[in-house]
Scaffold this active site. Structure first.
Site, mmCIF file in Angstrom:
data_model
loop_
_atom_site.group_PDB
_atom_site.id
_atom_site.type_symbol
_atom_site.label_atom_id
_atom_site.label_comp_id
_atom_site.label_asym_id
_atom_site.label_seq_id
_atom_site.Cartn_x
_atom_site.Cartn_y
_atom_site.Cartn_z
ATOM 1 N N ASP A 218 -10.741 -16.462 -20.272
ATOM 2 C CA ASP A 218 -11.628 -17.329 -21.053
ATOM 3 C C ASP A 218 -12.975 -17.601 -20.406
ATOM 4 O O ASP A 218 -13.902 -18.048 -21.072
ATOM 5 C CB ASP A 218 -10.937 -18.678 -21.302
ATOM 6 C CG ASP A 218 -10.919 -19.550 -20.056
ATOM 7 O OD1 ASP A 218 -11.496 -20.649 -20.085
ATOM 8 O OD2 ASP A 218 -10.323 -19.129 -19.044
ATOM 9 N N LYS B 164 -11.009 -10.501 -9.422
ATOM 10 C CA LYS B 164 -10.063 -10.368 -10.526
ATOM 11 C C LYS B 164 -9.997 -8.929 -11.026
ATOM 12 O O LYS B 164 -8.909 -8.395 -11.300
ATOM 13 C CB LYS B 164 -10.432 -11.325 -11.667
ATOM 14 C CG LYS B 164 -10.154 -12.786 -11.356
ATOM 15 C CD LYS B 164 -10.325 -13.660 -12.589
ATOM 16 C CE LYS B 164 -9.877 -15.081 -12.314
ATOM 17 N NZ LYS B 164 -9.897 -15.924 -13.529
ATOM 18 N N ASP C 10 -5.674 -14.484 -16.978
ATOM 19 C CA ASP C 10 -6.168 -15.630 -16.238
ATOM 20 C C ASP C 10 -5.141 -16.757 -16.390
ATOM 21 O O ASP C 10 -4.272 -16.703 -17.273
ATOM 22 C CB ASP C 10 -7.526 -16.029 -16.812
ATOM 23 C CG ASP C 10 -8.071 -17.302 -16.222
ATOM 24 O OD1 ASP C 10 -8.009 -17.464 -14.999
ATOM 25 O OD2 ASP C 10 -8.553 -18.153 -17.005
ATOM 26 N N ASN D 264 -15.943 -15.824 -15.044
ATOM 27 C CA ASN D 264 -15.389 -15.106 -13.894
ATOM 28 C C ASN D 264 -14.277 -14.132 -14.289
ATOM 29 O O ASN D 264 -13.722 -13.434 -13.439
ATOM 30 C CB ASN D 264 -14.881 -16.093 -12.837
ATOM 31 C CG ASN D 264 -13.706 -16.922 -13.315
ATOM 32 O OD1 ASN D 264 -13.623 -17.263 -14.485
ATOM 33 N ND2 ASN D 264 -12.818 -17.262 -12.412
ATOM 34 N N GLU E 21 -7.078 -27.077 -16.138
ATOM 35 C CA GLU E 21 -7.811 -26.541 -14.997
ATOM 36 C C GLU E 21 -7.150 -27.150 -13.767
ATOM 37 O O GLU E 21 -7.226 -28.362 -13.551
ATOM 38 C CB GLU E 21 -9.289 -26.918 -15.063
ATOM 39 C CG GLU E 21 -10.064 -26.245 -16.182
ATOM 40 C CD GLU E 21 -10.305 -24.759 -15.931
ATOM 41 O OE1 GLU E 21 -10.334 -24.353 -14.750
ATOM 42 O OE2 GLU E 21 -10.455 -24.008 -16.918
ATOM 43 N N ASP F 93 -5.929 -20.704 -15.621
ATOM 44 C CA ASP F 93 -6.504 -21.953 -16.121
ATOM 45 C C ASP F 93 -7.144 -21.763 -17.492
ATOM 46 O O ASP F 93 -7.980 -20.876 -17.686
ATOM 47 C CB ASP F 93 -7.554 -22.472 -15.148
ATOM 48 C CG ASP F 93 -6.951 -22.895 -13.819
ATOM 49 O OD1 ASP F 93 -5.759 -22.606 -13.594
ATOM 50 O OD2 ASP F 93 -7.660 -23.503 -13.002
ATOM 51 N N SER G 252 -5.914 -15.648 -10.677
ATOM 52 C CA SER G 252 -6.478 -16.967 -10.905
ATOM 53 C C SER G 252 -7.469 -17.357 -9.831
ATOM 54 O O SER G 252 -7.274 -17.080 -8.645
ATOM 55 C CB SER G 252 -5.346 -18.007 -10.953
ATOM 56 O OG SER G 252 -5.866 -19.312 -11.099
ATOM 57 N N GLY G 253 -8.520 -18.030 -10.269
ATOM 58 C CA GLY G 253 -9.436 -18.662 -9.337
ATOM 59 C C GLY G 253 -8.877 -19.984 -8.867
ATOM 60 O O GLY G 253 -9.528 -20.696 -8.103
#
Length: 415
Positions: A357, A334, A201, A360, A210, A203, A289-290
């Site tokens: 972390d 993801k 991930d 999601n 973030e 962020d 990544s979101g």
């Protein structure tokens, strides 16, 4: 002595001894202050008695050496002379010697072999005792212990046999939580040395920030966005809905803010070391990544990542529209991307490592061969294979059996 024995296929005979069980052997143990030439000196001494070496193990801790040699019995009538000569040599080197008669090789290890990596900051005697007792309680035997790193955390690895990896992982997860240490349990075998794919991930994992909040700060709505982000990461909100709600608040921002946000991104301590070391070892490394491709594309270029995928902020006429374009990278996305990257890399899913972390990240962590919750929310720590709760991303290297000395040696060589 509990030295390492060769790996054998599952259908190999249980007795893997190199000498028959009824053949007399001698365990020669030398201990004292370490100095150059001790190992050569001991075996020069033993060579005069025509013995064969069955096993060797040597450990040096704070300048003190323990050297063990398991050898066949010398020809008839010479054992007494061998004992006297070894003791005399040891005394001349200001060492102590112990020689024990026995039969055959080391006792074969039990079925089921695992590596247990423990990270402590610090690692206390109490927690170590509890871990050792828990391993024994599962029916496991500790065959070997060695240190992987002394900073920024103390990392040690236990080689364990005689118990199933999943059973061991379940029991030790309880001890890890109880004693405040980080622990990973992985099955032993050649696969641990094979080429792998590591996907993380971005962020609050690869970076300290973030990204949506960095954009929000420029739009004057940071507090509102942070509140929605926190709820989404705790799993209280649907990620896609929360993403659209947060991005909508960015409508009208000038596209020039992208460069400002890129300059504000802070890598997590140890991130460069982790990626650099993995790449030198032949691993492939990617991020999902979101967040937004406007940032992940830059990170891919800067860090030499093999894969990168994120959401894309829509920009029209030099302004953010408050929308995202293309496929949404959410919780399911993801995991789907992890599988895609693994297929493109030619790496079995069992050989992948995922790091994240937030809620999601859970599908990705569970799909990977090893899922690592990095300074994660409680719901993520409870569901992941293992958790790391120190602020250094390169500690993940220790979970893969890579030592701090190997990292530093690679850096010194610039390999």
């Amino acid at each position: 002595m509990s030295a390492s024995q060769p790996q054998h296929p599952a259908d190999a005979p249980t007795d893997t001894s190199t000498v028959p069980a009824d053949v007399p052997t001698l365990l020669v143990k030398i201990f004292g202050k370490d100095r150059p030439g001790l190992t050569a000196g001991l075996f020069d001494t033993l060579a005069a008695y025509s013995v064969d070496v069955v096993d060797i193990e040597q450990v040096v801790t704070r300048g003190r050496i323990v050297l063990c040699a398991l050898v066949t019995e010398p020809p008839a009538g010479l054992e007494g002379d061998l004992r006297a000569t070894v003791h005399s040599w040891a005394e001349s080197m200001k060492m102590q010697a112990e020689i024990i008669s026995g039969l055959g090789d080391n006792r074969p290890r039990g079925l089921g072999r695992s590596h247990v990596t423990v990270l402590g900051h610090p690692l206390t005697a109490e927690s170590t005792a509890a871990i050792a007792a828990a391993i024994t309680g599962t029916g496991g035997n500790i065959d070997r212990i060695f240190r992987l790193a002394k900073y920024p955390v103390t990392a040690v690895e236990f080689a364990v046999s005689g118990t199933e990896t999943e059973k061991l992982r379940t029991v030790l997860a309880i001890e890890a939580a109880r004693w405040g240490v980080d622990m990973a349990v992985v099955a032993a075998g050649l696969h641990r040395r094979a080429q792998r794919l590591v996907v993380m991930d971005v962020d609050s994992t690869l970076i300290q920030d973030e990204v949506i909040e960095l954009f929000a700060a420029h739009a004057g709505c940071e507090d509102k966005v942070a509140e929605v982000t926190a709820a989404a990461m705790r799993g209280e909100l649907d990620f896609e809905q929360s993403l659209h709600a947060r991005v909508a608040l960015l409508e009208g921002l000038d596209a020039s803010v992208v460069d400002k946000v890129r300059s504000e991104v802070r890598l997590t301590p140890g991130a460069r070391t982790l990626i650099r070391t993995l790449k030198r070892l032949g691993y492939q490394v990617g991020v999902v990544s979101g967040g937004f491709t406007q940032v992940t594309d830059d990170l891919q270029d800067r860090l030499g990542l093999d894969f990168a995928q994120a959401n894309t902020l829509e920009i029209v006429d030099g302004k953010l529209t408050g929308k995202v374009t293309g496929e949404i990278v959410d919780r399911a996305g993801k995991a789907r991307l992890l599988r895609r990257f693994a297929a493109e890399a030619g790496v079995p899913l069992s050989q992948t490592v995922a790091i994240g972390d937030g809620a999601n990240d859970l599908d990705m962590l569970n799909a990977a061969g090893l899922g690592v919750a990095f300074n994660a929310k409680p719901v993520v720590r409870e569901a992941a294979h293992t958790a790391v709760n120190v602020p250094f991303l390169d500690t993940v290297l220790y979970l893969l059996g890579i030592t701090r000395e190997e990292v530093e040696a690679a850096d010194a060589q610039g390999a």
